[in-house]
Motif scaffolding. Structure first.
Motif, mmCIF file in Angstrom:
data_model
loop_
_atom_site.group_PDB
_atom_site.id
_atom_site.type_symbol
_atom_site.label_atom_id
_atom_site.label_comp_id
_atom_site.label_asym_id
_atom_site.label_seq_id
_atom_site.Cartn_x
_atom_site.Cartn_y
_atom_site.Cartn_z
ATOM 1 N N TRP A 80 -7.243 88.695 47.166
ATOM 2 C CA TRP A 80 -6.824 87.828 48.269
ATOM 3 C C TRP A 80 -6.257 88.653 49.432
ATOM 4 O O TRP A 80 -6.384 88.256 50.594
ATOM 5 C CB TRP A 80 -5.801 86.813 47.769
ATOM 6 C CG TRP A 80 -6.442 85.706 46.988
ATOM 7 C CD1 TRP A 80 -6.972 85.790 45.740
ATOM 8 C CD2 TRP A 80 -6.640 84.363 47.428
ATOM 9 N NE1 TRP A 80 -7.494 84.579 45.364
ATOM 10 C CE2 TRP A 80 -7.301 83.680 46.379
ATOM 11 C CE3 TRP A 80 -6.317 83.669 48.581
ATOM 12 C CZ2 TRP A 80 -7.650 82.335 46.468
ATOM 13 C CZ3 TRP A 80 -6.657 82.330 48.668
ATOM 14 C CH2 TRP A 80 -7.321 81.671 47.626
ATOM 15 N N ARG A 85 -6.285 86.498 52.994
ATOM 16 C CA ARG A 85 -5.802 85.123 52.809
ATOM 17 C C ARG A 85 -4.508 85.022 52.005
ATOM 18 O O ARG A 85 -3.919 83.947 51.933
ATOM 19 C CB ARG A 85 -6.884 84.272 52.140
ATOM 20 C CG ARG A 85 -8.069 84.005 53.032
ATOM 21 C CD ARG A 85 -8.798 82.745 52.608
ATOM 22 N NE ARG A 85 -9.338 82.795 51.269
ATOM 23 C CZ ARG A 85 -9.929 81.752 50.672
ATOM 24 N NH1 ARG A 85 -10.011 80.583 51.293
ATOM 25 N NH2 ARG A 85 -10.433 81.876 49.448
ATOM 26 N N TYR A 89 -2.707 81.658 53.383
ATOM 27 C CA TYR A 89 -3.212 80.442 52.747
ATOM 28 C C TYR A 89 -2.170 79.336 52.697
ATOM 29 O O TYR A 89 -2.475 78.174 52.828
ATOM 30 C CB TYR A 89 -3.727 80.732 51.332
ATOM 31 C CG TYR A 89 -4.612 79.619 50.804
ATOM 32 C CD1 TYR A 89 -5.983 79.646 51.013
ATOM 33 C CD2 TYR A 89 -4.078 78.543 50.111
ATOM 34 C CE1 TYR A 89 -6.810 78.627 50.552
ATOM 35 C CE2 TYR A 89 -4.889 77.518 49.646
ATOM 36 C CZ TYR A 89 -6.252 77.567 49.873
ATOM 37 O OH TYR A 89 -7.057 76.548 49.421
ATOM 38 N N LEU A 93 -1.179 77.612 47.580
ATOM 39 C CA LEU A 93 -1.605 78.663 46.668
ATOM 40 C C LEU A 93 -0.480 78.937 45.674
ATOM 41 O O LEU A 93 0.584 79.440 46.044
ATOM 42 C CB LEU A 93 -1.938 79.939 47.451
ATOM 43 C CG LEU A 93 -2.539 81.093 46.651
ATOM 44 C CD1 LEU A 93 -3.900 80.739 46.105
ATOM 45 C CD2 LEU A 93 -2.633 82.345 47.523
ATOM 46 N N ARG A 140 -4.369 73.380 43.427
ATOM 47 C CA ARG A 140 -3.754 73.510 44.747
ATOM 48 C C ARG A 140 -2.427 72.777 44.708
ATOM 49 O O ARG A 140 -2.376 71.592 44.405
ATOM 50 C CB ARG A 140 -4.670 72.930 45.839
ATOM 51 C CG ARG A 140 -5.973 73.689 45.982
ATOM 52 C CD ARG A 140 -6.920 73.088 46.996
ATOM 53 N NE ARG A 140 -8.204 73.790 46.972
ATOM 54 C CZ ARG A 140 -9.296 73.375 47.611
ATOM 55 N NH1 ARG A 140 -9.255 72.266 48.340
ATOM 56 N NH2 ARG A 140 -10.420 74.062 47.532
ATOM 57 N N PRO A 201 -8.933 76.532 55.888
ATOM 58 C CA PRO A 201 -8.574 77.836 55.334
ATOM 59 C C PRO A 201 -9.737 78.566 54.681
ATOM 60 O O PRO A 201 -9.647 79.752 54.410
ATOM 61 C CB PRO A 201 -7.484 77.503 54.297
ATOM 62 C CG PRO A 201 -7.735 76.078 53.938
ATOM 63 C CD PRO A 201 -8.263 75.427 55.183
ATOM 64 N N SER A 312 -2.629 80.656 62.706
ATOM 65 C CA SER A 312 -2.716 80.065 61.366
ATOM 66 C C SER A 312 -1.895 78.798 61.217
ATOM 67 O O SER A 312 -2.162 77.980 60.341
ATOM 68 C CB SER A 312 -2.262 81.085 60.314
ATOM 69 O OG SER A 312 -0.915 81.465 60.541
#
Length: 572
Positions: A80, A85, A89, A93, A140, A201, A312
């Motif tokens: 990752w 990410r 993220y 996560l 998630r 994302p 972001s």
């Protein structure tokens, strides 16, 4: 399967924590049970339907040339971090450390893992194209899990990933997957629509969502009344009219607006419409504060702003930040004199003649403001949420809004992951090139919930036959009779021998209880075996959807069930 031996704990009342129809009915029908927030156990009835959805996915993926794999759910942070990410993220996560203090996460998706696998195994253009998929549990950590399987933390997903040598080949694969998804959702018996969508994302240049049309859907679909344009609310574009009116020669004038800080309050106080007001939103990004100007009756589309700025995250600024950048209190921000932060303007504000804006002072607004003269705008664009009646970006039609449930999403990823993770191949000239990727996801468990949202009545679920846990419910009723039980058993065995899955309600219950449970469970066809009809050599065959009942001879049950199923498929 005999119902007396089958775990189907039905409930008469709706569960207290269930808000949407699918959640209520799946719990009442004994299909799922809640373990903790956003995490559910699938009971036998629910799992049978789930496996049918999975099988349809497998058959269409295999037919399209994809190959099934199974990837780890626990993923190391290194992958990752390679893709970039790990930091962006978000809290969805679920991160953890193993016993060796190595950072890991539970996979919400598998772009990194599949890219790592393919970069290790593929060396040459001769190994491509490659299309891999899996059906697996994802996690998630939703901040507010709700609506049963519609928005859970743990869910079952079909996710696929394609690897091509060129953009043209990737486009071909994308179209093949789009067509395969159309077939999957059609076979599941869903009324759906493919719409343009934001990539979120996952990233990438372009994507489509597949929306099941349902009044209870939590997503808004924006579509044109004249052409085939359709998008979700995050992606929906708006064509702005050409504005022409004389440039104002006056100057802004400060007016006192005691107790009026919201658009509604200011409009009422000044006797104006909300569309005469330009509101100034102060937002914070990782790059600092910005101002976004919108017409008073319009709402901000945060995704459009994030994509435009390539940031972001954005959040509303707090009172301290607002006072620092505007010099005034929250609720009275305005663009006039605002020079120390970037100012973005939705194009619609330039159609406001003699506007009202915040005065950057306590209980003060400015009137007679010309958005073309009296304040600076650094950049303008489409930053608002679409509304019914807006102009279509593709034709001269207007936009309309409807509700939907997202069940699938396909993405053009390009080289976003292959470049970041160095997934390359040697082309015919021996030159190293990055693979062009695509990503294709279906929420398998959500398909089940969406099907119920779209197919139910006051009595319970109405399953489309392809994804029903059983196709036929056999219901012997009346006084106990060896003849009735013998006929019921024979029909049951014949159905299974013919490849038609049936559930035999052999419980010692009143007919009314059996009929009520059959309707609740949503089995498409019910065969009732009673003394009166059987005395005439018949049984009753009832269609759950149409509520039509016909008399058929026991030996004709199989062809009649097949005929009804084929008729349903043609209608779907």
């Amino acid at each position: 399967m005999k119902l007396s031996k089958f775990l189907v704990p039905t409930l008469k009342e709706n569960p207290a924590d269930a808000e949407v129809i699918s959640h209520k009915l799946m719990v009442r029908a004994g299909m799922i049970r809640k373990l903790t927030a956003g995490i559910y156990s699938y009971l036998p009835l629910g799992y049978r339907s789930l496996r049918k959805v999975e099988q349809i996915c497998r058959e269409e993926m295999d037919a399209a040339g994809a190959q099934e794999v199974y990837l780890p759910v626990a993923q190391p942070s290194e992958l990752w971090k390679e893709s970039g990410r790990w930091e962006i993220y978000g809290k969805e996560l679920l991160r953890f450390k193993d016993r060796h203090d190595r950072e890991c996460c539970l996979g919400p998706t598998h772009e990194e893992v599949i890219t790592d696998l393919v970069r290790r195994e593929v060396r040459s253009y001769r190994d491509l194209p490659l299309n891999l998929y899996q059906i697996q549990t994802k996690f998630r950590d939703e901040i507010r899990p709700r609506f049963g399987l519609m928005r859970g933390r743990e869910f079952i997903m079909k996710d696929g990933y394609s690897f091509d040598t060129t953009e043209d080949m990737a486009e071909k694969t994308y179209i093949e997957m789009r067509d395969a998804y159309q077939k999957i959702f059609t076979r599941c018996g869903l009324e759906f629509r493919a719409v343009e969508a934001d990539s979120g994302p996952i990233g990438g240049s372009f994507s489509h969502e597949f929306m099941v049309l349902a009044a209870t859907g939590e997503d808004t679909i924006v579509s044109c009344d004249s052409c085939d344009y359709a998008a979700n609310m995050e992606k929906a574009e708006i064509r702005t009219e050409e504005f022409s009116f004389p440039v104002s020669e006056g100057s802004p004038e400060a007016v006192s607006t005691p107790g009026a800080s919201t658009v509604e309050e200011v409009a009422k106080f000044l006797g104006l419409k909300a569309e005469n007001i330009i509101k100034t939103l102060i937002l914070k990004t990782e790059n600092g504060a910005i101002a976004v100007l919108l017409r008073g009756d319009h709402e901000l589309n945060e995704v459009k702003v994030k994509n435009f700025l390539k940031v972001s995250d954005i959040v509303m600024a707090n009172a301290d930040t607002i006072e620092e950048v505007t010099g005034g209190p929250m609720g009275f921000s305005g663009p006039v004199g605002l020079s120390n932060i970037p100012v973005l303007a939705d194009r619609a504000i330039f159609g406001v003649e003699s506007a009202v804006v915040g005065g950057n002072r306590h209980e003060t607004h400015l009137i007679n403001v010309d958005p073309r003269r009296h304040f600076k705008v650094d950049q303008s664009g489409d930053f608002r949420a679409a509304t019914a009646g807006d102009l279509c970006p593709r034709c001269s039609g207007t936009l309309r809004l409807s509700r939907g449930i997202e069940v699938g999403h396909i993405f053009k990823l390009g080289d976003k992951y292959s470049k970041a993770m160095n997934a390359s191949f040697l082309d015919p000239d021996g030159k190293e090139q990055f693979m062009i990727m695509g990503c294709y996801g279906i929420g398998v468990s959500r398909v089940l919930a969406a099907a119920i949202e779209q197919n139910h009545d006051d009595d319970g679920i109405i399953f489309p036959p392809p994804i029903a846990p059983f196709t036929v419910m056999i219901t012997p009723v009346g006084a106990k009779s060896e003849t009735i039980n013998e006929v019921a058993g024979r029909i049951y065995e014949d159905l299974w021998s013919s490849g038609i899955d049936a559930l035999l309600d052999d419980r010692d219950e009143r007919p009314g209880v059996k009929f009520k449970d059959a309707d609740l469970l949503g089995i498409p066809f019910r065969i009732t075996i009673g003394q009166k009809a059987l005395a005439q050599g018949n049984v009753e065959l009832r269609n759950r959807r149409t509520k039509e009942t016909i008399l058929v001879k026991p030996e004709d049950v199989i062809p009649e069930v097949r005929k009804l199923t084929e008729k349903w498929a043609q209608r779907a």
